[in-house]
Scaffold this motif. Structure first.
Motif, PDB file in Angstrom:
ATOM      1  N   ARG A  12       0.825  -1.216   0.000  1.00 31.84           N
ATOM      2  CA  ARG A  12       0.000   0.000   0.000  1.00 31.84           C
ATOM      3  C   ARG A  12       0.857   1.263   0.000  1.00 31.84           C
ATOM      4  N   LYS A  13       1.932   1.240   0.740  1.00 37.46           N
ATOM      5  CA  LYS A  13       2.841   2.402   0.779  1.00 37.46           C
ATOM      6  C   LYS A  13       3.362   2.719  -0.619  1.00 37.46           C
ATOM      7  N   LEU A  14       3.638   1.679  -1.396  1.00 43.10           N
ATOM      8  CA  LEU A  14       4.147   1.859  -2.755  1.00 43.10           C
ATOM      9  C   LEU A  14       3.021   2.027  -3.783  1.00 43.10           C
ATOM     10  N   LYS A  15       1.764   1.976  -3.302  1.00 41.70           N
ATOM     11  CA  LYS A  15       0.596   2.124  -4.175  1.00 41.70           C
ATOM     12  C   LYS A  15       0.569   1.069  -5.285  1.00 41.70           C
ATOM     13  N   ILE A  16       0.860  -0.166  -4.880  1.00 39.48           N
ATOM     14  CA  ILE A  16       0.802  -1.309  -5.783  1.00 39.48           C
ATOM     15  C   ILE A  16      -0.462  -2.095  -5.441  1.00 39.48           C
ATOM     16  N   SER A  17      -1.267  -2.401  -6.436  1.00 40.15           N
ATOM     17  CA  SER A  17      -2.493  -3.168  -6.190  1.00 40.15           C
ATOM     18  C   SER A  17      -2.155  -4.637  -5.958  1.00 40.15           C
ATOM     19  N   GLN A  18      -3.098  -5.344  -5.359  1.00 41.92           N
ATOM     20  CA  GLN A  18      -2.926  -6.789  -5.185  1.00 41.92           C
ATOM     21  C   GLN A  18      -2.806  -7.470  -6.545  1.00 41.92           C
ATOM     22  N   GLU A  19      -3.558  -6.988  -7.503  1.00 41.20           N
ATOM     23  CA  GLU A  19      -3.511  -7.560  -8.850  1.00 41.20           C
ATOM     24  C   GLU A  19      -2.127  -7.389  -9.476  1.00 41.20           C
ATOM     25  N   ALA A  20      -1.551  -6.193  -9.324  1.00 43.13           N
ATOM     26  CA  ALA A  20      -0.235  -5.925  -9.909  1.00 43.13           C
ATOM     27  C   ALA A  20       0.847  -6.768  -9.229  1.00 43.13           C
ATOM     28  N   LEU A  21       0.774  -6.872  -7.902  1.00 43.56           N
ATOM     29  CA  LEU A  21       1.741  -7.700  -7.181  1.00 43.56           C
ATOM     30  C   LEU A  21       1.600  -9.157  -7.605  1.00 43.56           C
ATOM     31  N   ALA A  22       0.368  -9.628  -7.678  1.00 47.46           N
ATOM     32  CA  ALA A  22       0.122 -11.019  -8.067  1.00 47.46           C
ATOM     33  C   ALA A  22       0.668 -11.308  -9.459  1.00 47.46           C
ATOM     34  N   ALA A  23       0.421 -10.410 -10.397  1.00 43.66           N
ATOM     35  CA  ALA A  23       0.907 -10.609 -11.767  1.00 43.66           C
ATOM     36  C   ALA A  23       2.432 -10.644 -11.798  1.00 43.66           C
ATOM     37  N   ALA A  24       3.065  -9.803 -10.993  1.00 43.69           N
ATOM     38  CA  ALA A  24       4.535  -9.726 -10.985  1.00 43.69           C
ATOM     39  C   ALA A  24       5.177 -10.995 -10.427  1.00 43.69           C
ATOM     40  N   ILE A  25       4.476 -11.692  -9.531  1.00 44.12           N
ATOM     41  CA  ILE A  25       5.049 -12.909  -8.936  1.00 44.12           C
ATOM     42  C   ILE A  25       4.399 -14.177  -9.485  1.00 44.12           C
ATOM     43  N   GLY A  26       3.510 -14.013 -10.452  1.00 51.00           N
ATOM     44  CA  GLY A  26       2.920 -15.172 -11.115  1.00 51.00           C
ATOM     45  C   GLY A  26       1.844 -15.893 -10.326  1.00 51.00           C
ATOM     46  N   LEU A  27       1.083 -15.150  -9.530  1.00 54.86           N
ATOM     47  CA  LEU A  27      -0.007 -15.728  -8.744  1.00 54.86           C
ATOM     48  C   LEU A  27      -1.310 -14.999  -9.044  1.00 54.86           C
ATOM     49  N   THR A  28      -2.394 -15.478  -8.472  1.00 53.37           N
ATOM     50  CA  THR A  28      -3.660 -14.766  -8.569  1.00 53.37           C
ATOM     51  C   THR A  28      -3.737 -13.745  -7.435  1.00 53.37           C
ATOM     52  N   PHE A  29      -4.580 -12.724  -7.638  1.00 57.62           N
ATOM     53  CA  PHE A  29      -4.720 -11.739  -6.567  1.00 57.62           C
ATOM     54  C   PHE A  29      -5.363 -12.365  -5.339  1.00 57.62           C
ATOM     55  N   GLN A  30      -6.142 -13.445  -5.526  1.00 62.64           N
ATOM     56  CA  GLN A  30      -6.739 -14.137  -4.382  1.00 62.64           C
ATOM     57  C   GLN A  30      -5.665 -14.744  -3.487  1.00 62.64           C
ATOM     58  N   GLN A  31      -4.583 -15.246  -4.115  1.00 63.84           N
ATOM     59  CA  GLN A  31      -3.486 -15.809  -3.317  1.00 63.84           C
ATOM     60  C   GLN A  31      -2.795 -14.708  -2.519  1.00 63.84           C
ATOM     61  N   VAL A  32      -2.609 -13.551  -3.148  1.00 62.43           N
ATOM     62  CA  VAL A  32      -2.010 -12.412  -2.431  1.00 62.43           C
ATOM     63  C   VAL A  32      -2.914 -12.022  -1.266  1.00 62.43           C
ATOM     64  N   GLN A  33      -4.219 -12.007  -1.473  1.00 57.37           N
ATOM     65  CA  GLN A  33      -5.158 -11.718  -0.384  1.00 57.37           C
ATOM     66  C   GLN A  33      -4.972 -12.693   0.771  1.00 57.37           C
ATOM     67  N   LYS A  34      -4.840 -13.974   0.448  1.00 57.24           N
ATOM     68  CA  LYS A  34      -4.660 -14.998   1.478  1.00 57.24           C
ATOM     69  C   LYS A  34      -3.362 -14.789   2.248  1.00 57.24           C
ATOM     70  N   TYR A  35      -2.289 -14.421   1.535  1.00 59.87           N
ATOM     71  CA  TYR A  35      -1.022 -14.115   2.214  1.00 59.87           C
ATOM     72  C   TYR A  35      -1.213 -12.945   3.177  1.00 59.87           C
ATOM     73  N   GLU A  36      -1.835 -11.873   2.681  1.00 62.70           N
ATOM     74  CA  GLU A  36      -1.976 -10.662   3.484  1.00 62.70           C
ATOM     75  C   GLU A  36      -2.887 -10.869   4.696  1.00 62.70           C
ATOM     76  N   ARG A  37      -3.895 -11.712   4.571  1.00 61.84           N
ATOM     77  CA  ARG A  37      -4.788 -12.003   5.699  1.00 61.84           C
ATOM     78  C   ARG A  37      -4.197 -12.993   6.673  1.00 61.84           C
ATOM     79  N   GLY A  38      -3.159 -13.715   6.244  1.00 63.40           N
ATOM     80  CA  GLY A  38      -2.563 -14.726   7.088  1.00 63.40           C
ATOM     81  C   GLY A  38      -3.235 -16.077   6.940  1.00 63.40           C
TER      82      GLY A  38
END
Length: 115
Positions: A12-38
């Motif tokens: 969030r500090k870098l203003k990167i969306s979950q979708e953009a982060l997910a695409a950059a690491i080859g995952l779905t944004f749902q997986q990024v959500q799961k990481y962030e929620r723990g």
């Protein structure tokens, strides 16, 4: 859960969306959500990949606080005072290290070996 919260805060500090982060690491944004929620744990290799995208050290995404070595919580303040008394020059040099390097050093610390 703290790792996920740190990922979210940095993203969030870098203003990167979950979708953009997910695409950059080859995952779905749902997986990024799961990481962030723990809900899912972040592997070491994935933590490294995420840290590269978030322009930080992987250690910056680890939780802060007391470190455990062999099941014993280290009293870091007591250790720091003892180090300063015994080796003031070394203590001053260590203060210049990035926090992520210091946390890595503490995390890899081993119990003293008996001679």
């Amino acid at each position: 859960m703290a790792v996920g919260a740190n990922i979210r805060q940095r993203r969030r500090k870098l203003k990167i969306s979950q979708e953009a982060l997910a695409a950059a690491i080859g995952l779905t944004f749902q997986q990024v959500q799961k990481y962030e929620r723990g809900a899912n744990r972040v592997s070491a290799s994935m933590l490294y990949d995420i840290s590269r995208i978030l322009h930080c050290d992987a250690g910056d995404l680890l939780p802060r606080g007391d470190w455990k070595a062999d099941g014993v919580v280290s009293d870091w303040l007591q250790d720091a005072r003892a180090l300063h008394r015994q080796h003031p020059d070394l203590f001053e040099a260590l203060k210049a290290w990035p926090e992520s390097h210091l946390r890595l050093l503490l995390a890899t610390r081993q119990a003293p070996q008996k001679l």
